[in-house]
Design a protein around this motif. Structure first.
Motif, PDB file in Angstrom:
ATOM      1  N   ASP A 238       0.848  -1.210   0.000  1.00  0.00           N
ATOM      2  CA  ASP A 238       0.000   0.000   0.000  1.00  0.00           C
ATOM      3  C   ASP A 238       0.877   1.250   0.000  1.00  0.00           C
ATOM      4  O   ASP A 238       1.957   1.259   0.596  1.00  0.00           O
ATOM      5  N   GLY A 239       0.381   2.307  -0.622  1.00  0.00           N
ATOM      6  CA  GLY A 239       1.054   3.605  -0.523  1.00  0.00           C
ATOM      7  C   GLY A 239       0.739   4.234   0.822  1.00  0.00           C
ATOM      8  O   GLY A 239      -0.308   3.962   1.414  1.00  0.00           O
ATOM      9  N   ILE A 240       1.670   5.056   1.321  1.00  0.00           N
ATOM     10  CA  ILE A 240       1.449   5.797   2.565  1.00  0.00           C
ATOM     11  C   ILE A 240       1.315   7.271   2.201  1.00  0.00           C
ATOM     12  O   ILE A 240       2.161   7.809   1.470  1.00  0.00           O
ATOM     13  N   TYR A 241       0.268   7.894   2.692  1.00  0.00           N
ATOM     14  CA  TYR A 241      -0.057   9.269   2.308  1.00  0.00           C
ATOM     15  C   TYR A 241      -0.231  10.151   3.537  1.00  0.00           C
ATOM     16  O   TYR A 241      -0.619   9.666   4.611  1.00  0.00           O
ATOM     17  N   VAL A 242       0.014  11.447   3.354  1.00  0.00           N
ATOM     18  CA  VAL A 242      -0.384  12.431   4.369  1.00  0.00           C
ATOM     19  C   VAL A 242      -1.135  13.562   3.668  1.00  0.00           C
ATOM     20  O   VAL A 242      -0.906  13.832   2.488  1.00  0.00           O
ATOM     21  N   SER A 243      -2.026  14.200   4.419  1.00  0.00           N
ATOM     22  CA  SER A 243      -2.741  15.358   3.885  1.00  0.00           C
ATOM     23  C   SER A 243      -1.969  16.630   4.231  1.00  0.00           C
ATOM     24  O   SER A 243      -1.153  16.642   5.154  1.00  0.00           O
ATOM     25  N   GLY A 244      -2.230  17.676   3.492  1.00  0.00           N
ATOM     26  CA  GLY A 244      -1.693  19.008   3.792  1.00  0.00           C
ATOM     27  C   GLY A 244      -0.179  19.040   3.856  1.00  0.00           C
ATOM     28  O   GLY A 244       0.504  18.390   3.072  1.00  0.00           O
ATOM     29  N   THR A 245       0.327  19.810   4.816  1.00  0.00           N
ATOM     30  CA  THR A 245       1.775  19.866   5.060  1.00  0.00           C
ATOM     31  C   THR A 245       2.021  19.503   6.516  1.00  0.00           C
ATOM     32  O   THR A 245       1.144  19.691   7.357  1.00  0.00           O
ATOM     33  N   VAL A 246       3.204  18.973   6.802  1.00  0.00           N
ATOM     34  CA  VAL A 246       3.502  18.534   8.166  1.00  0.00           C
ATOM     35  C   VAL A 246       4.633  19.353   8.786  1.00  0.00           C
ATOM     36  O   VAL A 246       5.527  19.826   8.079  1.00  0.00           O
ATOM     37  N   GLY A 247       4.562  19.523  10.108  1.00  0.00           N
ATOM     38  CA  GLY A 247       5.630  20.195  10.852  1.00  0.00           C
ATOM     39  C   GLY A 247       5.387  21.666  11.147  1.00  0.00           C
ATOM     40  O   GLY A 247       6.109  22.254  11.950  1.00  0.00           O
ATOM     41  N   ASP A 248       4.361  22.252  10.500  1.00  0.00           N
ATOM     42  CA  ASP A 248       4.137  23.701  10.675  1.00  0.00           C
ATOM     43  C   ASP A 248       3.818  24.062  12.127  1.00  0.00           C
ATOM     44  O   ASP A 248       4.365  25.019  12.679  1.00  0.00           O
ATOM     45  N   ALA A 249       2.909  23.305  12.739  1.00  0.00           N
ATOM     46  CA  ALA A 249       2.505  23.623  14.111  1.00  0.00           C
ATOM     47  C   ALA A 249       3.696  23.487  15.057  1.00  0.00           C
ATOM     48  O   ALA A 249       3.854  24.285  15.993  1.00  0.00           O
ATOM     49  N   GLY A 250       4.544  22.491  14.801  1.00  0.00           N
ATOM     50  CA  GLY A 250       5.728  22.294  15.637  1.00  0.00           C
ATOM     51  C   GLY A 250       6.668  23.486  15.566  1.00  0.00           C
ATOM     52  O   GLY A 250       7.238  23.911  16.572  1.00  0.00           O
ATOM     53  N   VAL A 251       6.815  24.021  14.365  1.00  0.00           N
ATOM     54  CA  VAL A 251       7.642  25.217  14.214  1.00  0.00           C
ATOM     55  C   VAL A 251       6.961  26.404  14.903  1.00  0.00           C
ATOM     56  O   VAL A 251       7.618  27.201  15.581  1.00  0.00           O
ATOM     57  N   GLY A 252       5.636  26.490  14.760  1.00  0.00           N
ATOM     58  CA  GLY A 252       4.889  27.553  15.443  1.00  0.00           C
ATOM     59  C   GLY A 252       5.126  27.505  16.942  1.00  0.00           C
ATOM     60  O   GLY A 252       5.388  28.532  17.592  1.00  0.00           O
ATOM     61  N   LEU A 253       5.080  26.294  17.511  1.00  0.00           N
ATOM     62  CA  LEU A 253       5.296  26.147  18.952  1.00  0.00           C
ATOM     63  C   LEU A 253       6.737  26.492  19.332  1.00  0.00           C
ATOM     64  O   LEU A 253       6.980  27.159  20.341  1.00  0.00           O
ATOM     65  N   ALA A 254       7.672  26.069  18.499  1.00  0.00           N
ATOM     66  CA  ALA A 254       9.082  26.359  18.786  1.00  0.00           C
ATOM     67  C   ALA A 254       9.347  27.863  18.814  1.00  0.00           C
ATOM     68  O   ALA A 254      10.091  28.358  19.661  1.00  0.00           O
ATOM     69  N   THR A 255       8.718  28.598  17.898  1.00  0.00           N
ATOM     70  CA  THR A 255       8.939  30.048  17.883  1.00  0.00           C
ATOM     71  C   THR A 255       8.371  30.691  19.151  1.00  0.00           C
ATOM     72  O   THR A 255       8.924  31.657  19.650  1.00  0.00           O
ATOM     73  N   VAL A 256       7.285  30.119  19.685  1.00  0.00           N
ATOM     74  CA  VAL A 256       6.711  30.649  20.928  1.00  0.00           C
ATOM     75  C   VAL A 256       7.608  30.275  22.118  1.00  0.00           C
ATOM     76  O   VAL A 256       8.008  31.137  22.907  1.00  0.00           O
ATOM     77  N   LEU A 257       7.941  28.999  22.227  1.00  0.00           N
ATOM     78  CA  LEU A 257       8.680  28.519  23.404  1.00  0.00           C
ATOM     79  C   LEU A 257      10.110  29.036  23.439  1.00  0.00           C
ATOM     80  O   LEU A 257      10.635  29.385  24.487  1.00  0.00           O
ATOM     81  N   GLN A 258      10.757  29.067  22.280  1.00  0.00           N
ATOM     82  CA  GLN A 258      12.166  29.462  22.247  1.00  0.00           C
ATOM     83  C   GLN A 258      12.343  30.957  22.038  1.00  0.00           C
ATOM     84  O   GLN A 258      13.459  31.457  22.052  1.00  0.00           O
ATOM     85  N   GLN A 259      11.199  31.648  21.827  1.00  0.00           N
ATOM     86  CA  GLN A 259      11.253  33.099  21.617  1.00  0.00           C
ATOM     87  C   GLN A 259      12.266  33.470  20.542  1.00  0.00           C
ATOM     88  O   GLN A 259      13.041  34.408  20.697  1.00  0.00           O
ATOM     89  N   GLN A 260      12.298  32.676  19.449  1.00  0.00           N
ATOM     90  CA  GLN A 260      13.189  33.029  18.347  1.00  0.00           C
ATOM     91  C   GLN A 260      12.522  32.676  17.030  1.00  0.00           C
ATOM     92  O   GLN A 260      11.606  31.869  16.979  1.00  0.00           O
ATOM     93  N   ASN A 261      12.979  33.297  15.954  1.00  0.00           N
ATOM     94  CA  ASN A 261      12.244  33.189  14.695  1.00  0.00           C
ATOM     95  C   ASN A 261      12.726  32.058  13.786  1.00  0.00           C
ATOM     96  O   ASN A 261      12.151  31.846  12.723  1.00  0.00           O
ATOM     97  N   LEU A 262      13.767  31.325  14.199  1.00  0.00           N
ATOM     98  CA  LEU A 262      14.319  30.212  13.410  1.00  0.00           C
ATOM     99  C   LEU A 262      14.696  30.650  11.989  1.00  0.00           C
ATOM    100  O   LEU A 262      14.742  29.829  11.076  1.00  0.00           O
TER     101      LEU A 262
END
Ligand code: ADP
Ligand code: MG
Length: 316
Positions: free
Chosen positions: A152-176
């Protein structure tokens, strides 16, 4: 400040419900709903605790939206039609400014999917909420974690990792190294996840296994592999990344895409025979790999094995 009952009446009890399947809504000891013939009830609950599941500075509108969205995402992952939900809300105080914004965010998403708030509970304490979402699915058509087949093929919808980066910018107080617009985009993805309800329903009868990604793609795909007793090979160069993540060094982008939580995208397995049917419907989906016979998840980058450093989020 409104009393408990004023609060429920003012913010959560709506005078009219257009939904025929709600026989008795808010106001009695419990609600009564009619389940369509030939369908199963699908039930899920998720709790959000201030400071743990959302940053303390999150606007009430977003808190409520997300609390409902994460539950609807679970219904989407089962292929369910969402119908009703209950809200157990714990508040520090009964604050009108907080509650009006909270109710607005809640009903914005509820109305978009025509689902009714049919009950709940209101208590005083540290800010937290549990939503129970209820939906239905035709008998025999629910999407489960078990069922993926080798090939079987493995699929994902949309894009992945965005929310994690959003959280990192909040927690680390930096813009990456991201632009302001990219940071805002990632923060939006963190605060306002999109439950993939239409896609989930479209996958009925097609996908062999499905779940929603809440704790990181690698860990969550691992649940499908374990339940289905199969393995997977995924190719990092085809992971669907937003323009914000494409801005990061590849290793860092893959790290967020594979291990950061809060995406609420669907990950599913699909036999090749159903590929054309699904693709003709135009869903935003990407094939990222293949189900294989060995155990566990193997990541590849252009034919070379790639070792991941960290698996995903766990509470304990
Ligand atoms: P009981 O004491 O019988 O549990 P409550 O007094 O807690 O009932 O609630 C009265 C009604 O208001 C019930 O129908 C309940 O489902 C509903 N309700 C309470 N809190 C909420 C809430 N936060 N959102 C929606 N409905 C609520
Ligand atoms: Mg009662």
């Amino acid at each position: 400040m409104p009393s408990e009952f004023e609060l429920i009446n003012r913010y959560f009890k709506r005078q009219t419900t257009t939904q025929q399947d709600v026989i008795l809504g808010i106001g009695d000891d419990a609600a009564l709903m009619a389940i369509p013939a030939g369908e199963l009830l699908v039930a899920t609950a998720d709790t959000l605790v201030a400071g743990r599941h959302f940053p303390i500075d999150t606007p009430p509108h977003a808190i409520a939206y997300k609390a409902l969205a994460v539950n609807l995402s679970d219904l989407a992952a089962m292929g369910a039609t969402p119908r009703w939900f209950l809200l157990a809300l714990t508040l520090e105080e009964s604050d009108d400014t907080f509650l009006s914004s909270f109710a607005e965010g809640l009903f914005q998403l509820a109305d978009a999917h025509q689902i009714a708030l049919v009950g709940g509970d209101t208590t005083k304490g540290h800010l937290a909420m549990t939503i129970t979402a209820l939906g239905t699915v035709p008998l025999g058509q629910a999407l489960c974690r078990q069922g993926a087949q080798v090939g079987d093929g493995i699929y994902v919808s949309g894009t992945v990792g965005d929310a994690g980066v959003g959280l990192a910018t909040v927690l680390q107080q930096q813009n990456l190294g991201l632009t302001t617009a990219q940071q805002v985009f990632c923060r939006q993805r963190l605060d306002y996840p999109t439950p993939r309800l239409g896609l989930g329903q479209a996958l009925r009868g097609l996908a062999s296994a499905c779940l929603d990604i809440s704790d990181g793609l690698a860990q969550d795909l691992g649940h499908i592999l374990k339940a289905s007793q199969v393995g997977a090979d995924i190719e990092l160069s085809v992971l669907p990344l937003s323009s914000a993540l494409q801005q990061l060094p590849p290793r860092q982008a893959w790290h967020y895409a594979l291990t950061a939580g809060d995406d609420y995208e669907l990950c599913f397995c699909l036999p090749d025979s159903h590929y054309a049917t699904l693709m003709s419907q135009g869903w935003p989906i990407t094939r990222i790999g293949t189900v294989s016979a060995h155990t566990g998840l193997r990541c590849w980058y252009q034919g070379q094995p790639y070792q991941m450093a960290y698996a995903g989020y766990q509470h304990f």
